[in-house]
Design a protein around this motif. Sequence first.
Motif, mmCIF file in Angstrom:
data_model
loop_
_atom_site.group_PDB
_atom_site.id
_atom_site.type_symbol
_atom_site.label_atom_id
_atom_site.label_comp_id
_atom_site.label_asym_id
_atom_site.label_seq_id
_atom_site.Cartn_x
_atom_site.Cartn_y
_atom_site.Cartn_z
ATOM 1 N N GLN A 33 0.832 -1.200 0.000
ATOM 2 C CA GLN A 33 0.000 0.000 0.000
ATOM 3 C C GLN A 33 0.870 1.255 0.000
ATOM 4 O OE1 GLN A 33 -2.493 -1.413 3.472
ATOM 5 N NE2 GLN A 33 -4.146 -0.601 2.200
ATOM 6 N N PHE A 34 1.932 1.233 0.794
ATOM 7 C CA PHE A 34 2.843 2.380 0.836
ATOM 8 C C PHE A 34 3.510 2.571 -0.526
ATOM 9 C CE2 PHE A 34 6.823 4.559 1.607
ATOM 10 C CZ PHE A 34 6.509 5.505 2.576
ATOM 11 N N ALA A 35 3.996 1.481 -1.123
ATOM 12 C CA ALA A 35 4.671 1.574 -2.414
ATOM 13 C C ALA A 35 3.730 2.102 -3.482
ATOM 14 C CB ALA A 35 5.222 0.208 -2.813
ATOM 15 N N ALA A 36 2.492 1.617 -3.488
ATOM 16 C CA ALA A 36 1.526 2.080 -4.485
ATOM 17 C C ALA A 36 1.221 3.558 -4.299
ATOM 18 C CB ALA A 36 0.246 1.254 -4.391
ATOM 19 N N ALA A 37 1.179 3.999 -3.037
ATOM 20 C CA ALA A 37 0.841 5.396 -2.754
ATOM 21 C C ALA A 37 1.936 6.364 -3.178
ATOM 22 C CB ALA A 37 0.546 5.569 -1.268
ATOM 23 N N THR A 38 3.159 5.867 -3.397
ATOM 24 C CA THR A 38 4.206 6.770 -3.875
ATOM 25 C C THR A 38 3.906 7.266 -5.285
ATOM 26 O OG1 THR A 38 5.583 5.023 -4.886
ATOM 27 C CG2 THR A 38 5.937 5.510 -2.529
ATOM 28 N N GLY A 39 3.073 6.523 -6.009
ATOM 29 C CA GLY A 39 2.766 6.896 -7.391
ATOM 30 C C GLY A 39 3.869 6.564 -8.372
ATOM 31 N N ASP A 40 4.922 5.946 -7.894
ATOM 32 C CA ASP A 40 6.060 5.589 -8.751
ATOM 33 C C ASP A 40 5.960 4.103 -9.084
ATOM 34 O OD1 ASP A 40 8.468 4.952 -9.918
ATOM 35 O OD2 ASP A 40 9.681 6.116 -8.509
#
Length: 484
Positions: A189-196
Amino acid sequence: MTAATEITFENTFARDLDGLYLPWEAAPAPEPRLVLLNEALARELGLDPAMLRSPEGLGLLTGTAVPESATTVAQAYAGHQFGNYSPRLGDGRALLVGELVTPDGRRRDLHLKGSGRTPFARGGDGKAPLGPMLREYLVSEAMHALGVPSTRSLAVVGTGEHVMRERGPEPGAVLARTASSHLRVGTFQFAAATGDPDVLRRLADHAIARHHPDCAGADHPYLELYRRVVGVQARLIAQWMHLGFVHGVMNTDNMTISGETIDYGPCAFLDAHDPATVYSSIDEGGRYAYGNQPGIAQWNLARFGEALIPLLADDQDEAIRLATEVLQGFAEEYLTARDDGYRAKLGLPAGLDAGPLLTDLFALLEAQKPDHTLFFRRLSDAARGDAGPVRELVGDPSALDEWLSSWRAAGPSPEEMDRVNPVYVPRNHLVEAALGAAVVDGDLEPVQWMLQVLAHPYDEREGYERYAQPAGPDAPPFMTFCGT
């Protein structure tokens, strides 16, 4: 004797996943003292127990003096906590020291809990009280002995300082635990939220290499990763339900990609079988009640699927369709694992259609609320011809008799039942008494006795009868606290 400085750590998480952690160091431990050491686990990890007992070993176990090969980091993750999304959680009071490659070639994280404030602490002190760390040690090792995938506890080290909690000052401690990894749904979830998309892809590739390497050769490797995680979690939750285990805080940041149980805070085992049972002091709405755990697991896995959407297909609608199809398989995976496990608990032959027996059994358990662990263990006596012990556990024995007759007609094997139905689980009142003795009186003997008993949960032994008994009808309601 191998010195701590000679231990070699690998650091693939820190090497591969820049942006998903912060380099950090442990807080000082003024007067470290070893409280518990899991010598058997130490040897499995290729560590020398004598070294871990030394001042140098205590430095490793508290994170205050780690080998040059270690790269201590606080992992970043997001998460839905009681259904509410928090975009930045992370290791607020923990550090990943690095990865040990065991003598048999397995990769295991060494992770320290209670090692001090990190930038993810969100106002907390970063410390851990001794009681909750002993609880995690005790319950996680019990789960391992019961055959449930779990993080494991290597050591508890007192820090020599006190931490303030609701009940006043408590001795501080650090828990050293191991896992095949600490990757969580919340990490994705954190990785997806970076938008990268590169961050998310690197994380998914890392998870595949770490846990499901054959996914790399699949036509759709990230979709196959999702399918594998859905499967391992479905089977894990089924095991929890078989044993009457209540996790208590099934937030998405507490659901692993490996399928291991993690974070033993407000957890406990059922006494009376009641799907509405809640043990967490903060779960006022019963979101994480015993009977809700399968549905919550599926909800959490839906959040995992959402995080993976950018990797599943170029077209978002197609990606959602593929993810939905995989998620819909959770129910079948879970129900198959649940029913197979209960068939084994009832000693029934493989291949038997046990559906009607199970449906009636679940209704009986919910209505009669017998002690969960004792009920299944005492069914072995009924299979041997003596139904008295199991009939004593229900308020209306006549309600049980018809089901017992149908079940015995199916030819259950009591020997097979004894292999999968434990005699001993961490009984809540005994855990609390043992922790109280350790924290208040400095007496570790009750904890050590419990560890000895729980290491062999399926072997009934003379003289250990009290470890198999519930607290009794006059005991006050049991509640747990997370210790943060």
